[in-house]
Design a protein around this motif. Sequence first.
Motif, mmCIF file in Angstrom:
data_model
loop_
_atom_site.group_PDB
_atom_site.id
_atom_site.type_symbol
_atom_site.label_atom_id
_atom_site.label_comp_id
_atom_site.label_asym_id
_atom_site.label_seq_id
_atom_site.Cartn_x
_atom_site.Cartn_y
_atom_site.Cartn_z
ATOM 1 N N UNK A 104 0.827 -1.209 0.000
ATOM 2 C CA UNK A 104 0.000 0.000 0.000
ATOM 3 C C UNK A 104 0.862 1.260 0.000
ATOM 4 N N UNK A 105 2.014 1.188 0.636
ATOM 5 C CA UNK A 105 2.872 2.353 0.729
ATOM 6 C C UNK A 105 2.318 3.430 1.644
ATOM 7 N N UNK A 106 1.340 3.078 2.475
ATOM 8 C CA UNK A 106 0.674 4.062 3.332
ATOM 9 C C UNK A 106 0.802 3.774 4.816
ATOM 10 N N UNK A 107 1.195 2.570 5.170
ATOM 11 C CA UNK A 107 1.165 2.151 6.578
ATOM 12 C C UNK A 107 2.541 1.719 7.057
ATOM 13 N N UNK A 108 2.722 1.812 8.371
ATOM 14 C CA UNK A 108 3.915 1.294 9.022
ATOM 15 C C UNK A 108 3.563 0.073 9.842
ATOM 16 N N UNK A 109 4.454 -0.291 10.748
ATOM 17 C CA UNK A 109 4.288 -1.490 11.564
ATOM 18 C C UNK A 109 4.219 -1.092 13.031
ATOM 19 N N UNK A 110 3.254 -1.649 13.747
ATOM 20 C CA UNK A 110 3.107 -1.415 15.177
ATOM 21 C C UNK A 110 3.266 -2.745 15.907
ATOM 22 N N UNK A 111 4.234 -2.791 16.824
ATOM 23 C CA UNK A 111 4.478 -3.982 17.653
ATOM 24 C C UNK A 111 3.968 -3.658 19.053
ATOM 25 N N UNK A 112 3.005 -4.440 19.526
ATOM 26 C CA UNK A 112 2.409 -4.204 20.844
ATOM 27 C C UNK A 112 2.723 -5.372 21.763
ATOM 28 N N UNK A 113 3.289 -5.043 22.921
ATOM 29 C CA UNK A 113 3.568 -6.068 23.938
ATOM 30 C C UNK A 113 2.355 -6.149 24.868
ATOM 31 N N UNK A 114 1.742 -7.328 24.933
ATOM 32 C CA UNK A 114 0.586 -7.549 25.796
ATOM 33 C C UNK A 114 0.996 -8.180 27.123
ATOM 34 N N UNK A 115 2.017 -9.008 27.072
ATOM 35 C CA UNK A 115 2.566 -9.688 28.248
ATOM 36 C C UNK A 115 4.003 -10.061 27.898
ATOM 37 N N UNK A 116 4.746 -10.586 28.859
ATOM 38 C CA UNK A 116 6.151 -10.913 28.602
ATOM 39 C C UNK A 116 6.328 -11.955 27.504
ATOM 40 N N UNK A 117 5.264 -12.699 27.192
ATOM 41 C CA UNK A 117 5.359 -13.760 26.190
ATOM 42 C C UNK A 117 4.387 -13.598 25.026
ATOM 43 N N UNK A 118 3.664 -12.478 24.972
ATOM 44 C CA UNK A 118 2.627 -12.299 23.957
ATOM 45 C C UNK A 118 2.713 -10.907 23.327
ATOM 46 N N UNK A 119 2.802 -10.890 22.008
ATOM 47 C CA UNK A 119 2.919 -9.650 21.238
ATOM 48 C C UNK A 119 1.980 -9.701 20.040
#
Length: 73
Positions: free
Chosen positions: A39-54
């Motif tokens: 798309x050339x319009x979006x980036x990447x978001x990494x979200x940490x929910x817990x120490x073992x879950x993203x």
Amino acid sequence: MIRTVEDGLSYLVKVHDAAVLDDYLNSAVDLARQHAAMSGLCGILVTRHAHDTYTVAVSETVPFGETRERHDP
């Protein structure tokens, strides 16, 4: 484990061994980056929910070409 959540736009990363966390996250970011590049319009978001879950997701809130991290409270 990397599981596709939303047709290549979002990935759930869950680990039981911290030694593989970086590899799994990097793999998920690479997969998401492929979709963001289309798309050339979006980036990447990494979200940490817990120490073992993203979550790694293509996000309109992140500028194209960038990867941002956040911690889910």
